[in-house]
Design a protein around this motif. Structure first.
Motif, PDB file in Angstrom:
ATOM      1  N   THR A 145       0.867  -1.223  -0.225  1.00  0.00           N
ATOM      2  CA  THR A 145      -0.088  -0.012   0.050  1.00  0.00           C
ATOM      3  C   THR A 145       0.923   1.304   0.083  1.00  0.00           C
ATOM      4  O   THR A 145       1.812   1.415   0.663  1.00  0.00           O
ATOM      5  CB  THR A 145      -0.985  -0.005   1.167  1.00  0.00           C
ATOM      6  OG1 THR A 145      -1.747  -0.982   1.113  1.00  0.00           O
ATOM      7  CG2 THR A 145      -1.938   1.239   1.321  1.00  0.00           C
ATOM      8  N   PHE A 146       0.496   2.167  -0.926  1.00  0.00           N
ATOM      9  CA  PHE A 146       1.081   3.498  -1.094  1.00  0.00           C
ATOM     10  C   PHE A 146       0.465   4.669  -0.334  1.00  0.00           C
ATOM     11  O   PHE A 146      -0.977   4.375  -0.834  1.00  0.00           O
ATOM     12  CB  PHE A 146       1.640   3.896  -2.384  1.00  0.00           C
ATOM     13  CG  PHE A 146       2.965   2.889  -2.890  1.00  0.00           C
ATOM     14  CD1 PHE A 146       4.142   3.292  -2.343  1.00  0.00           C
ATOM     15  CD2 PHE A 146       2.642   1.857  -3.493  1.00  0.00           C
ATOM     16  CE1 PHE A 146       5.195   2.636  -2.868  1.00  0.00           C
ATOM     17  CE2 PHE A 146       3.645   1.142  -4.104  1.00  0.00           C
ATOM     18  CZ  PHE A 146       4.935   1.455  -3.758  1.00  0.00           C
ATOM     19  N   ASP A 147       0.697   5.501   0.369  1.00  0.00           N
ATOM     20  CA  ASP A 147       0.018   6.746   0.642  1.00  0.00           C
ATOM     21  C   ASP A 147       0.544   7.835  -0.418  1.00  0.00           C
ATOM     22  O   ASP A 147       1.671   7.921  -0.695  1.00  0.00           O
ATOM     23  CB  ASP A 147       0.330   7.317   2.053  1.00  0.00           C
ATOM     24  CG  ASP A 147      -0.047   6.498   3.021  1.00  0.00           C
ATOM     25  OD1 ASP A 147      -0.903   5.834   3.008  1.00  0.00           O
ATOM     26  OD2 ASP A 147       0.784   6.237   4.216  1.00  0.00           O
ATOM     27  N   VAL A 148      -0.459   8.345  -1.091  1.00  0.00           N
ATOM     28  CA  VAL A 148      -0.105   9.106  -2.336  1.00  0.00           C
ATOM     29  C   VAL A 148      -0.497  10.657  -2.220  1.00  0.00           C
ATOM     30  O   VAL A 148      -1.656  10.797  -1.662  1.00  0.00           O
ATOM     31  CB  VAL A 148      -0.970   8.665  -3.478  1.00  0.00           C
ATOM     32  CG1 VAL A 148      -0.565   9.443  -4.657  1.00  0.00           C
ATOM     33  CG2 VAL A 148      -0.457   7.269  -3.786  1.00  0.00           C
ATOM     34  N   ASP A 149       0.135  11.419  -2.091  1.00  0.00           N
ATOM     35  CA  ASP A 149       0.083  12.845  -2.232  1.00  0.00           C
ATOM     36  C   ASP A 149      -0.196  13.265  -3.542  1.00  0.00           C
ATOM     37  O   ASP A 149       0.847  13.034  -4.413  1.00  0.00           O
ATOM     38  CB  ASP A 149       1.149  13.675  -1.472  1.00  0.00           C
ATOM     39  CG  ASP A 149       0.926  15.277  -1.568  1.00  0.00           C
ATOM     40  OD1 ASP A 149      -0.243  15.465  -1.585  1.00  0.00           O
ATOM     41  OD2 ASP A 149       1.925  15.999  -1.415  1.00  0.00           O
ATOM     42  N   PHE A 150      -1.140  13.886  -4.000  1.00  0.00           N
ATOM     43  CA  PHE A 150      -1.601  14.427  -5.332  1.00  0.00           C
ATOM     44  C   PHE A 150      -1.342  15.966  -5.284  1.00  0.00           C
ATOM     45  O   PHE A 150      -1.916  16.752  -4.496  1.00  0.00           O
ATOM     46  CB  PHE A 150      -3.118  14.273  -5.786  1.00  0.00           C
ATOM     47  CG  PHE A 150      -3.677  14.956  -7.239  1.00  0.00           C
ATOM     48  CD1 PHE A 150      -2.800  14.633  -8.151  1.00  0.00           C
ATOM     49  CD2 PHE A 150      -4.597  15.751  -7.177  1.00  0.00           C
ATOM     50  CE1 PHE A 150      -3.261  15.152  -9.365  1.00  0.00           C
ATOM     51  CE2 PHE A 150      -5.052  16.301  -8.210  1.00  0.00           C
ATOM     52  CZ  PHE A 150      -4.206  15.987  -9.273  1.00  0.00           C
ATOM     53  N   GLY A 151      -0.169  16.135  -6.165  1.00  0.00           N
ATOM     54  CA  GLY A 151       0.160  17.461  -6.196  1.00  0.00           C
ATOM     55  C   GLY A 151      -0.414  18.433  -7.069  1.00  0.00           C
ATOM     56  O   GLY A 151      -0.410  19.834  -6.878  1.00  0.00           O
TER      57      GLY A 151
END
Length: 183
Positions: free
Chosen positions: A126-132
């Motif tokens: 699982t990846f935590d993703v920050d949408f820029g």
């Protein structure tokens, strides 16, 4: 971080279609403990990725692949040793790849679940993703979307259990990627 379940009607804030990977503005990095007292940081210089944005989260997907031989820790001797048969064995395990199975989230915070494969072993990650966000590039009028994804895995889960005590078992991975909107 938003990790709540999303309905199949939730959409990504991106135009549907095949987004083009931008390798010049993307990177794959990692961190591993050395002797339990410090961290060794590195990157993989050969990264490819594909982003398909569907009409909903359920029809959207991402894949990424790194060439393990492209490891770069800033020390050529160490990198050569890590590539060797007694460690990564890049002849036997040329790539590490990821294929998404679920995307959830909203706004800037997303969770990306999928399968990580190293050699012949596949495990969930699982990846935590920050949408820029998405921005127009003035030079050519293209639109770029940026993402920062962080996750971790245990190397022993992939049969990479060499040098216990010298190298930590947990590998922290960070992907910073850009994609170009379809025309």
């Amino acid at each position: 971080m938003t990790t709540e379940s999303q309905s199949s009607t939730t959409v990504l804030p991106l135009v549907p279609g095949d987004w083009t990977f931008d390798p010049l503005h993307s990177s794959a990095g990692f961190t591993v403990r050395h002797l339990g007292i410090s961290k060794v940081r590195g990157r993989f210089n050969e990264l490819t990725a594909e982003l398909l944005v569907g009409d909903t989260l359920d029809t959207s997907s991402i894949t990424a692949t790194v060439a393990l031989a492209s490891i770069d820790t800033g020390n050529a001797d160490r990198d050569a040793h890590v590539r060797a048969a007694d460690l990564l064995d890049v002849e036997k395990r040329p790539t590490m790849s990821f294929r998404s199975t679920r995307i959830a989230g909203a706004g800037e915070d997303w969770t990306l679940e999928g399968d990580l494969t190293i050699g012949e072993v596949t495990r969930p990650i699982t990846f935590d993703v920050d949408f820029g966000g998405v921005v127009d590039v003035p030079m050519d009028g293209s639109r770029h979307a940026g993402f920062d994804a962080a996750g971790e895995f245990r190397r022993s889960d992939f049969g990479l259990d060499f040098a216990p005590g010298f190298l930590g078992d947990v590998i922290k991975v960070n992907l910073e990627v850009q994609f170009v909107e379809p025309k």
